[in-house]
Design a protein around this motif. Structure first.
Motif, short mmCIF file in Angstrom:
data_model
loop_
_atom_site.label_atom_id
_atom_site.label_comp_id
_atom_site.label_asym_id
_atom_site.label_seq_id
_atom_site.Cartn_x
_atom_site.Cartn_y
_atom_site.Cartn_z
N ARG A 296 -2.36 -81.42 0.06
CA ARG A 296 -1.72 -82.81 1.10
C ARG A 296 -2.70 -82.14 2.41
O ARG A 296 -3.43 -82.89 3.41
CB ARG A 296 -1.19 -83.18 0.86
N ASP A 297 -2.14 -81.37 3.11
CA ASP A 297 -1.89 -80.92 4.11
C ASP A 297 -3.39 -79.74 4.51
O ASP A 297 -3.62 -80.10 6.28
CB ASP A 297 -0.96 -80.23 4.57
N GLU B 89 1.59 -101.07 1.99
CA GLU B 89 1.77 -99.54 2.18
C GLU B 89 2.30 -99.23 1.11
O GLU B 89 2.48 -97.40 0.92
CB GLU B 89 2.34 -99.72 3.87
N GLU C 31 -5.31 -85.64 2.31
CA GLU C 31 -3.92 -86.52 2.36
C GLU C 31 -4.41 -87.69 2.64
O GLU C 31 -4.74 -88.58 2.05
CB GLU C 31 -2.70 -86.63 2.52
N HIS C 32 -4.71 -87.77 4.17
CA HIS C 32 -5.39 -88.76 4.67
C HIS C 32 -7.10 -89.35 4.24
O HIS C 32 -7.47 -90.83 3.86
CB HIS C 32 -5.15 -89.11 6.13
N ASP C 33 -7.02 -88.52 3.36
CA ASP C 33 -8.51 -88.72 3.08
C ASP C 33 -8.31 -89.42 1.74
O ASP C 33 -8.98 -90.65 1.34
CB ASP C 33 -9.79 -87.91 3.29
N VAL C 34 -7.21 -89.25 1.19
CA VAL C 34 -7.71 -89.70 -0.07
C VAL C 34 -6.82 -91.36 -0.10
O VAL C 34 -7.10 -92.29 -0.65
CB VAL C 34 -5.95 -89.10 -0.91
N MET D 279 0.33 -97.52 -1.13
CA MET D 279 -1.06 -97.55 -1.10
C MET D 279 0.11 -95.04 -0.88
O MET D 279 -0.60 -94.68 -1.53
CB MET D 279 -1.21 -96.84 0.91
N ARG D 280 1.36 -95.70 -0.62
CA ARG D 280 1.66 -94.24 -0.48
C ARG D 280 1.96 -94.00 -2.63
O ARG D 280 2.11 -92.41 -3.02
CB ARG D 280 3.46 -94.26 -0.22
N VAL E 280 -1.25 -92.67 -3.66
CA VAL E 280 -1.91 -91.70 -2.69
C VAL E 280 -1.27 -90.14 -3.62
O VAL E 280 -2.11 -88.99 -4.27
CB VAL E 280 -1.52 -90.97 -1.82
N GLU E 281 -0.38 -90.66 -3.99
CA GLU E 281 1.10 -89.70 -5.26
C GLU E 281 0.26 -89.47 -6.33
O GLU E 281 0.37 -88.57 -6.57
CB GLU E 281 2.23 -89.97 -4.61
N GLY F 188 -10.05 -88.61 -3.80
CA GLY F 188 -11.04 -89.65 -2.62
C GLY F 188 -11.50 -91.20 -3.13
O GLY F 188 -11.54 -91.68 -2.27
#
Lengths: 359, 527
Positions: free
Chosen positions: B136-137, B116, B102-105, B119-120, B123-124, B155
């Motif tokens: 994602r985790d 922000e 998830e953070h890499d995406v 961004m959320r 990403v979703e 990504g």
């Protein structure tokens, strides 16, 4: 932040209670915490290695101390000795190996092992990227570079293994030692370089540092450079025993650094994704963990003699219940659910259509 | 306006000849452009021009211009094009920056300073678009090949680029993983209108998706044309296209479905496969036993990678190990090569075994291809220049003999590694994913070399996702699943009826390969 507080609490507690038995309690707590919250990645797997390295270092320290510390009464045995020339310190290496010196060095070494164990546990349970996210923005890009560089260590270890295996497989298992270092080093280094280039291209393609430095950031750079120069001047002044000048340079340097950090952080347009904020449970965890060194400190002020281990005269170390209970407060994170970061794939037994049909 | 324009682009890497020569074409917005060409033809270089990695990251001499959505790569660095061109290279594993999907995406969005909340949402949406929300985790290191490739695409896609550039995205994947990735790419194109530029060797899956195709040869690119037109005369065309060409079907089919329709229209009457053809149709007759593994069990850490595997390898055999990523193919190869100690069972036999790893980079260290191959003989205390030259010729890399191995493309490196190991004269060759990144000519050379080695009294074991390769040269097939041998038998018997059976078998059963059909046709035409 919670884990950082926990690690600081753990190391402070060890400093306040360096009795080997108390240190062993903290090492045990660190091991339990890693078992409960370890993220399972290469950094978590590094925990036993880091502890083993610290232990090796501690043993080396015992040997060196025992060989170079003399004057005690309780001699264990005697080794050949020689005295170094005056220019190298003029002390004697070898000779009588004394119980007090060995025990004292071992006790000090265990403290180092304890501190390393706590930080190795911190390393195993914390997400390094999230750690970078919590740092001031000024340090983000630098922190990310460090995290990426650290991530290379496990991949290099894997690469060394693969290259060694490929080298053996090439000759049908026959081991040829001649020129082996070259055969193994070159692929490891070249693969590492290729990987680094790919990663840098990935960073570039994904917009890392896409905006050039602003005027504010350039100003911050100059400010930081001058601050470092000032701190250097403070050091020189300190060496020259010019206390007032050193203090002035030091204060100016420190203020300059703070200003640079604030300027860069303010100039950064980077938005952090799902930055984790402290919850009530985090505060509770921090409070309980911090209670450990606080309680040990109180016990120390009251005058508990068991916190330290006197080696002269040499007696067995003893413990009291209260410091042990205080140190067990470091288990506070274990009362919470582990983080959701799953680093191991769940075992899913599922056949592909190909295998089913073929079967 | 074009999505990406290549204007008279020529490029040479530092101290090298031209890798691209006068490339001039446009990619239309919303299209899928397929880039085909042999190994080392310049496909990857061409793709890397699209977002400015060439020349900004590579260095070298660059002429002409590439304009992506109105921005010239001459004046814009890749990081300044991240919001319009997403790029995914050949090795997805090396491209992850953050150890959590998830953070890499989100990484590209953080860099671009997206608010922000937006961004959320992005990403979703990206996780959903690629079908990886459930991952994602996870750490990218724990994902399967297909999952990892989709996470890498996510990504690049999170910034909602108008174009996505993919360099051989399925080269490391099993059929299922490759299908997943290409389906995701197709969905992105259809639903979001994302322009896609994709380089592929596995054309049977990619060609049907493409609107147009470009052929790169010696650094020159042909003008884009329909995939059917482009691939009809191309040596690396999908198997069904080559089959159609052989049987005179017009238009030549691109997919199994089209080929099946053509086969119904033009039935092949009175032509039957040659059941006696060794290695293709009939079960092989095995010679002396070279390697035997009995009840092998291998543990990798706490995980059981192989369970109760019993395998015999005899002289004259080419054995293909099939199965999805993580099924245990590589572990079985390593166990047979005695590189991993089994926790139970044993490996014995009189044959000498050599193993070529999946990643040729772990083997290559010499400054030239010739010295790399000769090094094995030197290690074995022999000197046989003729054998070195023979293997270079056999695998079609003689023209690269004086080049540095690491300066070559993936498929070329793979062949160098095979030559470097095979030249030692081991009786049993274990090849792990040998066709990864290989073009058609290289594959043909490999197939010939494999058959020759087996015919000369040796044996070859191939761990592969390449069903066509297995059909072409395997005498026996072993299918693995979760570390167990699921099924084992003659190639035809095992491959027939599988969902991932060779394309020719699905169109003209019981023929396995185009060569089968060709031989049968030649036989019927004899007086």
């Amino acid at each position: 932040m919670t884990w950082l507080c926990w690690a600081l609490a753990g190391t402070t507690a060890i400093q306040l209670a360096p009795n080997p038995l108390y240190v062993l309690v903290v090492i045990g707590v660190a091991w339990v915490v890693v078992s409960a919250h370890g993220l399972g990645g290469p950094f978590a797997r590094a925990f036993p290695w880091l502890v083993a390295m610290a232990t090796a270092f501690g043993i080396l320290r015992v040997v060196l101390t025992a060989l170079t510390t003399h004057g005690g009464s309780d001699v264990l045995f005697t080794t050949p000795s020689f005295t170094l020339p005056e220019v190298l310190g003029g002390f004697t290496v070898g000779g009588t190996i004394e119980t007090q010196a060995v025990v004292y060095a071992a006790s000090e070494g265990l403290v180092i092992v304890g501190i390393v164990a706590v930080f190795a546990a911190f390393n195993a349970v914390v997400s390094h990227y999230e750690l970078v996210q919590t740092a001031p923005r000024a340090f983000h890009e630098l922190g990310l570079v460090v995290v990426v560089a650290l991530a290379f260590v496990p991949s290099i270890i894997t690469s060394i293994h693969d290259v060694g295996e490929a080298d053996r497989a090439r000759t049908g298992g026959r081991i040829v030692r001649r020129g082996r270092l070259l055969r193994r080093m070159v692929p490891v280094l070249e693969s590492g370089l290729e990987r680094a280039i790919t990663l840098s291209e990935s960073l570039d393609s994904r917009g890392f540092a896409h905006r050039g430095p602003s005027a504010r950031e350039r100003g911050a750079g100059w400010c930081g450079a001058l601050a470092l120069l000032s701190l250097g001047g403070a050091f020189v002044a300190l060496v020259a025993s010019e206390g007032a000048v050193a203090l002035t340079f030091g204060v100016v340097g420190a203020i300059g650094l703070c200003v640079a950090v604030v300027l860069v952080s303010g100039a950064s347009t980077r938005v952090r994704y799902r930055r984790r904020r402290l919850t009530a449970a985090d505060f509770a965890c921090i409070a309980v963990a911090v209670a450990a060194p606080v309680l040990v400190g109180v016990v120390s002020l009251v005058g508990d003699a068991t916190l330290r281990w006197p080696v002269d005269p040499l007696l067995w170390p003893t413990v009291h219940v209260l410091p042990v209970v205080a140190l067990l407060a470091l288990l506070a994170p274990c009362a919470r659910q582990p983080a959701t970061v799953a680093t191991t794939a769940p075992k899913i037994r599922q056949a592909t259509p190909a295998t089913v049909d073929a079967a | 306006m074009s999505a990406i324009e290549f204007r008279q682009v020529s490029f040479a890497y530092p101290d090298a000849d031209l890798a691209l020569r006068d490339v001039d074409f446009e990619v239309a917005p919303g299209e899928i452009l397929l880039v085909v060409g042999s190994s080392g033809s310049g496909k990857s270089t061409l793709l890397r021009c699209a977002n400015g990695l060439v020349p900004h990251s590579s260095g070298g001499r660059f002429a002409g211009d590439v304009v992506a959505f109105g921005r010239s790569t001459r004046s814009h660095h890749p990081r300044e094009l991240a919001d319009v061109v997403g790029f995914v290279g050949q090795d997805p594993e090396a491209q992850f920056v953050v150890d959590q999907v998830e953070h890499d995406v989100a990484f590209v969005l953080e860099n671009l300073g997206v608010p922000e909340q937006a961004m959320r949402r992005r990403v979703e949406e990206t996780l959903d678009a690629l079908g990886i929300a459930h991952l994602r985790d996870r750490s990218p290191a724990t994902l399967s090949g297909g999952e990892r490739q989709r996470a890498a695409i996510a990504g690049a896609l999170a910034a909602a680029p108008s174009a996505l550039v993919l360099d051989e995205p399925t080269s490391q994947l099993d059929p299922q993983g490759a299908d997943d990735v290409l389906a995701a790419v197709s969905r992105l194109n259809a639903d979001l209108g994302t322009t896609v530029v994709i380089a592929e060797h596995r054309l049977e899956r990619a060609a049907p998706l493409a609107d147009r195709a470009v052929l790169v040869n010696g650094g020159r690119a042909t003008p884009p044309a329909s995939p059917r037109t482009m691939l009809t005369g191309y040596a690396g065309a999908p198997t069904v296209t080559r089959l159609g060409r052989l049987l005179g079907w017009d238009p030549a089919p691109l997919t199994v479905r089209e080929a099946r329709d053509a086969a119904i229209k033009h039935p092949l009457l009175g032509v039957a496969p040659d059941e006696s053809a060794p290695g293709e149709s009939a079960p092989a007759v095995r010679g002396d036993l070279l390697v035997r593994a009995v009840n092998l069990e291998v543990m990798l850490g706490a995980q059981r990678a192989l369970t109760n595997a019993t395998v015999d390898i005899g002289q004259g055999e080419v054995v293909a190990l099939l199965g999805r990523n993580g099924a245990g193919k590589t572990t079985l190869l390593r166990a047979l090569a005695r590189l991993v100690e089994p926790s139970r069972g044993k490996v014995d036999g009189s044959g000498t075994v050599a193993y070529v790893p999946q990643d040729p980079g772990s083997l290559l260290f010499a400054p030239t291809v010739r010295r790399e191959v000769a090094e094995t003989l030197r290690l074995l205390g022999r000197r046989d220049d003729a054998a070195v030259e023979a293997w270079l010729e056999r695998l079609g890399i003689a023209h690269l003999a004086d080049r540095h191995p690491r300066s070559l493309a993936g498929g070329e490196r793979q062949r160098i590694a095979i030559a470097a190991v095979a030249v030692g004269g081991a009786e049993v060759l274990m090849l792990d994913e040998p066709t990864r990144g290989m073009d058609a000519a290289s594959r043909n050379a490999l197939e010939r070399a494999v058959k020759e080695h087996a015919a000369a009294g040796g044996a070859v074991v191939l761990a592969t996702h390449d069903i066509e390769l297995a059909a072409q040269c395997a005498t026996r097939v072993i299918v693995l699943g979760d570390g167990e041998v699921i099924v084992e038998g003659p190639a035809r018997a095992v491959l027939a009826g599988s969902l991932y059976a060779p394309q020719v078998l699905r169109v003209l059963p019981p023929f396995l390969t185009v060569t089968d059909v060709e031989i049968a046709l030649a036989r019927t035409q004899q007086p």
